[in-house]
Design a protein around this motif. Structure first.
Motif, mmCIF file in Angstrom:
data_model
loop_
_atom_site.group_PDB
_atom_site.id
_atom_site.type_symbol
_atom_site.label_atom_id
_atom_site.label_comp_id
_atom_site.label_asym_id
_atom_site.label_seq_id
_atom_site.Cartn_x
_atom_site.Cartn_y
_atom_site.Cartn_z
ATOM 1 N N ALA A 531 0.833 -1.209 0.000
ATOM 2 C CA ALA A 531 0.000 0.000 0.000
ATOM 3 C C ALA A 531 0.866 1.257 0.000
ATOM 4 N N ALA A 532 1.959 1.239 0.782
ATOM 5 C CA ALA A 532 2.836 2.413 0.832
ATOM 6 C C ALA A 532 3.521 2.650 -0.513
ATOM 7 N N LEU A 533 4.002 1.578 -1.152
ATOM 8 C CA LEU A 533 4.673 1.721 -2.442
ATOM 9 C C LEU A 533 3.713 2.226 -3.514
ATOM 10 N N ASN A 534 2.478 1.746 -3.483
ATOM 11 C CA ASN A 534 1.493 2.236 -4.457
ATOM 12 C C ASN A 534 1.239 3.734 -4.283
ATOM 13 N N THR A 535 1.231 4.194 -3.038
ATOM 14 C CA THR A 535 1.058 5.625 -2.795
ATOM 15 C C THR A 535 2.290 6.413 -3.231
ATOM 16 N N LEU A 536 3.483 5.858 -2.973
ATOM 17 C CA LEU A 536 4.715 6.549 -3.342
ATOM 18 C C LEU A 536 4.912 6.613 -4.856
ATOM 19 N N LEU A 537 4.296 5.693 -5.586
ATOM 20 C CA LEU A 537 4.366 5.786 -7.048
ATOM 21 C C LEU A 537 3.730 7.081 -7.547
ATOM 22 N N ASP A 538 2.734 7.573 -6.824
ATOM 23 C CA ASP A 538 2.074 8.826 -7.194
ATOM 24 C C ASP A 538 2.743 10.051 -6.583
ATOM 25 N N HIS A 539 3.485 9.861 -5.481
ATOM 26 C CA HIS A 539 4.111 11.002 -4.787
ATOM 27 C C HIS A 539 5.563 10.659 -4.424
ATOM 28 N N PRO A 540 6.427 10.393 -5.405
ATOM 29 C CA PRO A 540 7.781 9.931 -5.070
ATOM 30 C C PRO A 540 8.692 11.029 -4.538
ATOM 31 N N VAL A 541 8.430 12.282 -4.829
ATOM 32 C CA VAL A 541 9.340 13.364 -4.437
ATOM 33 C C VAL A 541 8.934 13.980 -3.104
ATOM 34 N N ALA A 542 7.696 14.432 -2.987
ATOM 35 C CA ALA A 542 7.262 15.186 -1.807
ATOM 36 C C ALA A 542 6.592 14.321 -0.754
ATOM 37 N N GLY A 543 6.244 13.066 -1.073
ATOM 38 C CA GLY A 543 5.495 12.263 -0.118
ATOM 39 C C GLY A 543 4.076 12.802 0.032
ATOM 40 N N ILE A 544 3.413 12.383 1.086
ATOM 41 C CA ILE A 544 2.033 12.824 1.298
ATOM 42 C C ILE A 544 1.882 13.687 2.545
ATOM 43 N N GLY A 545 2.915 13.736 3.403
ATOM 44 C CA GLY A 545 2.838 14.545 4.608
ATOM 45 C C GLY A 545 2.414 13.745 5.829
ATOM 46 N N VAL A 546 2.682 14.306 6.994
ATOM 47 C CA VAL A 546 2.366 13.656 8.277
ATOM 48 C C VAL A 546 0.854 13.643 8.488
ATOM 49 N N GLY A 547 0.344 12.509 8.960
ATOM 50 C CA GLY A 547 -1.063 12.423 9.320
ATOM 51 C C GLY A 547 -2.000 12.123 8.172
ATOM 52 N N ILE A 548 -1.484 11.865 6.972
ATOM 53 C CA ILE A 548 -2.318 11.547 5.816
ATOM 54 C C ILE A 548 -2.335 10.031 5.638
ATOM 55 N N PRO A 549 -3.505 9.383 5.540
ATOM 56 C CA PRO A 549 -3.552 7.925 5.341
ATOM 57 C C PRO A 549 -2.821 7.524 4.066
ATOM 58 N N MET A 579 9.089 7.322 6.594
ATOM 59 C CA MET A 579 9.819 8.583 6.411
ATOM 60 C C MET A 579 9.591 9.141 5.018
ATOM 61 N N TRP A 580 9.634 8.256 4.028
ATOM 62 C CA TRP A 580 9.431 8.699 2.651
ATOM 63 C C TRP A 580 8.010 9.247 2.474
ATOM 64 N N LEU A 581 7.039 8.559 3.047
ATOM 65 C CA LEU A 581 5.653 9.023 2.946
ATOM 66 C C LEU A 581 5.461 10.359 3.645
ATOM 67 N N TRP A 582 6.013 10.507 4.834
ATOM 68 C CA TRP A 582 5.790 11.710 5.622
ATOM 69 C C TRP A 582 6.619 12.897 5.146
ATOM 70 N N PHE A 583 7.904 12.672 4.881
ATOM 71 C CA PHE A 583 8.836 13.779 4.656
ATOM 72 C C PHE A 583 9.365 13.838 3.229
ATOM 73 N N GLY A 584 8.952 12.906 2.383
ATOM 74 C CA GLY A 584 9.402 12.918 1.010
ATOM 75 C C GLY A 584 10.858 12.502 0.871
ATOM 76 N N ALA A 585 11.405 12.708 -0.326
ATOM 77 C CA ALA A 585 12.797 12.335 -0.587
ATOM 78 C C ALA A 585 13.760 13.142 0.279
ATOM 79 N N PHE A 586 13.407 14.391 0.601
ATOM 80 C CA PHE A 586 14.265 15.209 1.459
ATOM 81 C C PHE A 586 14.390 14.597 2.854
ATOM 82 N N GLY A 587 13.308 14.000 3.357
ATOM 83 C CA GLY A 587 13.369 13.339 4.654
ATOM 84 C C GLY A 587 14.290 12.131 4.638
ATOM 85 N N LEU A 588 14.211 11.331 3.570
ATOM 86 C CA LEU A 588 15.140 10.202 3.437
ATOM 87 C C LEU A 588 16.580 10.695 3.403
ATOM 88 N N LEU A 589 16.816 11.772 2.662
ATOM 89 C CA LEU A 589 18.164 12.329 2.573
ATOM 90 C C LEU A 589 18.646 12.832 3.933
#
Length: 681
Positions: A531-549, A579-589
Motif C-alpha cells: 500500500a505504501a509503495l502504491n502511494t509513493l508511485l504517485d508522490h515519489p518526491v514530496a510524499g504525502i505529509g504527516v497524518g495523511i492515510p 519517512m518517505w511518505l511523511w517527509f518525502g525524498a528530502f526526509g530520506l536524505l
C-alpha cells in the motif's frame, strides 16, 4: 574543497538518478490490467446463511491471494513468457483484485478476465466447491507501469547516490567537524581507562544513595513510580519534574535524569497533563522544556549539529505538508512533538553531561537495570499500570500462547546497552555486578518475544565480541553459550520452565525452522509495504505529509451487526517507507546524512586511534541495531525509541572527543562524596 565535495555529491545524485530510472525499464515496458472477483459461500444444507459461513470467505481471502499468484493458476491460465498474476484483497467486500502484468498490451484486458476466471476455478476446487465466485468487473484497459516505476526508481537512486557521494567525501576529506575527534591513543588502554572511569562512577552512585540527598532522591523516585502505580495520576511523576527543575539551575543533571526516567523506565511515555486546545502536553515534554532552559546558555557544539538541524527542517516541512493536505492537526502536532525529542533530547543530554560521559553511561546502565527489574516484578505481582503496552498472548505460527509479552519504555534502550556491555568499554569486574546489570535486560528482551529485535542484536553482539576477544576467544564463548542455550531450549520445550518458557522456545525455533516466514504478521507487513509503495508511485518526491492515510487498512469483524469494518491504518512497520511518505525524498536524505555522519565518526575514530575507539564502535553498532529494527517495528512514533536514539547519539558525540587524563579522572567519580551530594562533580 567544499566545491569539490558538492561536485562529488551532485555527481552521485545524477548517476544514482540515471541508474534508478533505467533499472525498472531494463526489461522493456510493463503493462497491467485488473479484474475484480467476488466470492460467496455455497450452502451445503438448505438453511439460511449464518455468520460463520459469511466469515469463512473473509478468513480465507489472504490464502486465496497466495493461490492466485501460485504456479497452479499460472499453468492453468496459460500465461505467456514473463507474465505474472498478482492479487490484492479488497477489504470488507469479500473480493479480490486480480492483476495480470505483461510486457505487451495486446489483448491484455481479455486475458486478465480469463485469468480471473481461472483463479475462481482453482479456488473453488481447492475449497471442495464450498465457495463460488463471479467476475464482477472485467479486465480494465491496460495501463503502463514503466513510467511510474522509473520515476520512483530515479528518486530513490538520487537519494542513495547523493548519500554515497557524501560518505566518500566524509571518509576521504572530512570537514571541520573532524577536529572534534580525539586522537593519538591506544584503543586497548583507552577502553580500560574508560571502564575504570565507569567503575568509579558506579561506586560513587552506590555511595551517593546512602547520603541524605541520595535518600531524598530515591524517595522522590519512589513517589513518582509508586504514586502512579497506585493512583494512575500524572501528578506524582510531575512532582519529580518540579523537584528536579527547582535544582536544575545549579545542577541540570537532575532534570536530565528525570527526563531519562520518564522516557525510558516503566512509566508510560505519554503522561498527559491539561488539554490546551488541540494539543495536550505531556510530563516528558515539560521535563525536556525545563532541561532546555537549564542548558540553553551552556556551550557545546557537537559533530551532529547540522545533520540534526537538517532532520528538524525535514520534520517541520513534512508536518506542514500534512496540515495543508488535510491531516488532523492534533495528530500532526503529536507526531511533531514526538519526533522533536531526538534533536531536543540530544541537546539537553550532550550539554548536561559534557565531560561526564562515564557518569552518563553509569547512570544509564544502572537505571535501565532497575527499570527492567521493576517491570519483571510488576509482571509477577500483576501491577497493571506499570505493564506499559503489555500483551497477554504470543502468536507463533498457528499456536497462540496465553503468556505475558512484556514491553515497557526501557526496552528499546537495551539493544545499544547490551552491545556496550559486551564491548569491553564497560567494567567487567566484579562479575556479579555485571550480571546484576545485564540479566534484567536479557530477561526483559527475552520476554518481549520480539524476533525482529533478537536477530540484529545477536549479530552485533557477536561482531563486537569478535573485535574484543578475537576468533579463538569468540569460538570458546560461542560454544559455551550454544550449549547453555540448547539446554535452556530443551528444558523450555519440555515444559520444565512453564508456559512462558515453552512459548519462548517455540518463538526462538520458529526463526531457524522458517515457520516465521509463513505467519500472518509477515503477510500483514507485506500488505502495508504494498500500500505504501502504491502511494509513493504517485508522490515519489514530496510524499504525502504527516497524518495523511497512506492506503493501509485495519480490518475487523463487527459481531453485533455481522459485518466487516475497514478503517485506515495509522501505522506502518517499515519506518523508512514511513519517512518517505511523511517527509518525502528530502526526509530520506536527512536521515541518511545523519547515518553518514555516524559512520564517518566511527571510521575516523578508528583511524585516529581515539582513546574511546571501542566505545565509539559499540555505540555506532548500537545505532545500527536500532536502524535495523526500524525495518520491522513502529519506532518512528515511539517516544522511548526516539529517546533511545537521542541518548545513544549524545553518548557517541561525547565519546569521539573523550580523553583519559588526571583532570577528567578528577571530574568523573574523583573524590569521595560528602553527605550533601549524590552525584560526582
Amino acid at each position: 574543497m567544499n566545491r569539490l565535495a558538492a561536485l562529488v555529491v551532485l555527481a552521485g545524485l545524477l548517476v544514482g538518478a540515471l541508474v534508478g530510472f533505467a533499472v525498472p525499464t531494463l526489461d522493456g515496458p510493463t503493462y497491467r490490467s485488473s479484474a475484480t472477483v467476488v466470492f460467496t459461500a455455497v450452502q451445503l444444507e438448505p438453511r439460511p446463511p449464518t455468520a460463520s459461513v459469511a466469515r469463512h470467505i473473509s478468513q480465507r481471502l489472504p490464502s486465496w491471494v497466495k493461490v492466485a499468484a501460485s504456479g497452479a493458476v499460472a499453468g492453468e491460465a496459460g500465461l505467456r513468457s514473463g507474465e505474472t498474476i498478482t492479487a490484492h484483497e479488497i477489504s470488507g467486500v469479500q473480493s479480490l483484485r486480480i492483476e495480470l502484468n505483461s510486457f505487451t498490451a495486446e489483448d491484455l484486458a481479455d486475458r486478465a478476465t480469463d485469468a480471473a476466471k481461472t483463479v475462481i476455478a482453482v479456488v473453488a476446487r481447492m475449497e471442495f466447491n464450498r465457495v463460488s465466485g463471479v467476475v464482477s468487473a472485467n479486465g480494465s484497459e491496460p495501463e503502463s507501469l514503466s513510467g511510474a516505476w522509473a520515476a520512483w526508481g530515479a528518486v530513490l537512486g538520487a537519494v542513495i547516490g547523493a548519500l554515497v557521494g557524501w560518505l566518500v567525501c566524509a571518509l576521504r576529506r572530512p570537514g571541520p567537524w573532524v577536529s572534534h575527534l580525539a586522537d593519538g591513543g591506544s584503543r586497548v588502554a583507552g577502553a580500560q581507562a574508560f571502564a575504570d572511569s565507569v567503575d568509579r562512577e558506579i561506586r560513587a552512585l552506590w555511595a551517593g544513595v546512602r547520603t541524605r540527598r541520595g535518600a531524598l532522591a530515591l524517595g522522590v523516585g519512589f513517589v513518582a513510580i509508586g504514586g502512579y502505580a497506585a493512583t494512575g495520576s500524572v501528578w506524582p511523576p510531575m512532582v519529580a519534574v518540579l523537584a528536579a527543575g527547582a535544582v536544575a539551575v545549579r545542577d541540570p543533571r537532575w532534570i536530565a535524569g528525570v527526563m531519562l526516567a520518564l522516557a525510558a523506565s516503566v512509566l508510560p511515555p505519554k503522561l498527559e497533563l491539561v488539554k490546551l486546545g488541540p494539543v495536550t502536553p505531556t510530563v516528558l515534554e515539560v521535563a525536556v522544556l525545563v532541561g532546555l532552559v537549564a542548558v540553553w546558555r551552556r556551550p557545546g557544539k557537537s559533530i551532529f549539529l547540522w545533520p540534526l538541524v537538517v532532520l528538524t527542517v525535514a520534520v517541520a516541512l513534512g508536518s506542514a505538508r500534512g496540515v495543508t493536505g488535510g491531516g488532523e492537526f492534533s495528530e500532526v502536532a503529536d507526531t511533531l512533538r514526538a519526533l522533536l525529542l531526538v534533536p531536543l533530547g540530544f541537546l539537553v543530554l550532550y550539554r548536561v553531561f559534557a565531560g561526564r560521559l562515564a557518569q552518563l553511561v553509569a547512570i544509564t546502565a544502572v537505571g535501565a537495570a532497575v527499570a527492567s527489574s521493576i517491570e519483571l516484578l510488576a509482571a509477577v505481582m500483576d501491577w497493571h499500570r506499570l505493564l506499559v503496552d503489555e500483551r497477554s498472548s504470543v502468536i507463533t505460527g498457528d499456536d497462540t500462547s496465553e503468556v505475558s509479552r512484556l514491553s515497557a519504555p526501557v526496552l528499546p534502550l537495551w539493544g545499544p546497552l547490551l552491545i556496550l556491555l559486551a564491548s569491553g568499554a564497560f567494567p567487567g569486574r566484579p562479575r556479579w555486578r555485571l550480571l546484576l546489570i545485564a540479566l534484567p535486560g536479557l530477561a526483559h528482551e527475552a520476554l518481549s518475544f520480539n524476533r525482529s529485535t533478537w536477530a540484529p542484536l545477536l549479530g552485533f553482539v557477536i561482531l563486537v565480541a569478535v573485535a574484543r576477544f578475537g576468533s579463538r576467544g569468540l569460538v570458546k564463548r560461542l560454544l559455551a553459550a550454544g550449549v547453555l542455550g540448547a539446554v535452556a531450549l530443551g528444558l523450555s520445550a519440555a515444559g520444565a520452565l512453564g508456559g512462558t518458557g515453552e512459548a519462548l522456545a517455540g518463538r526462538v525455533t520458529s526463526v531457524f525452522s522458517g515457520e516465521a516466514l509463513g505467519e500472518d504478521s509477515l503477510a500483514d507487513r507485506v500488505r502495508e509495504n504494498t500500500a505504501a509503495l502504491n502511494t509513493l508511485l504517485d508522490h515519489p518526491v514530496a510524499g504525502i505529509g504527516v497524518g495523511i492515510p497512506y492506503g493501509g487498512e485495519i480490518v475487523s469483524y463487527d459481531a453485533l451487526h455481522d459485518r466487516t469494518v475497514v478503517d485506515p491504518r495509522p501505522w506502518i512497520h517499515n519506518q523508512y517507507l514511513r519517512m518517505w511518505l511523511w517527509f518525502g525524498a528530502f526526509g530520506l536524505l536527512a536521515v541518511g546524512l545523519l547515518m553518514v555522519r555516524v559512520a564517518a565518526a566511527v571510521v575516523h575514530s578508528w583511524r585516529r586511534r581515539a582513546p574511546a575507539t571501542v566505545l565509539v564502535v559499540a555505540l555506532g553498532l548500537g545505532l545500527a541495531c536500532l536502524a535495523f529494527q526500524s525495518v520491522f517495528q513502529t519506532t518512528l512514533i515511539d517516544r522511548p525509541s526516539l529517546m533511545a536514539v537521542a541518548l545513544t547519539l549524545a553518548m557517541l558525540a561525547l565519546a569521539v572527543a573523550w580523553r583519559p587524563g588526571p583532570q577528567q579522572s578528577g571530574q568523573v567519580g574523583g573524590p569521595r562524596l560528602s553527605a550533601r551530594r549524590i552525584m560526582t562533580p
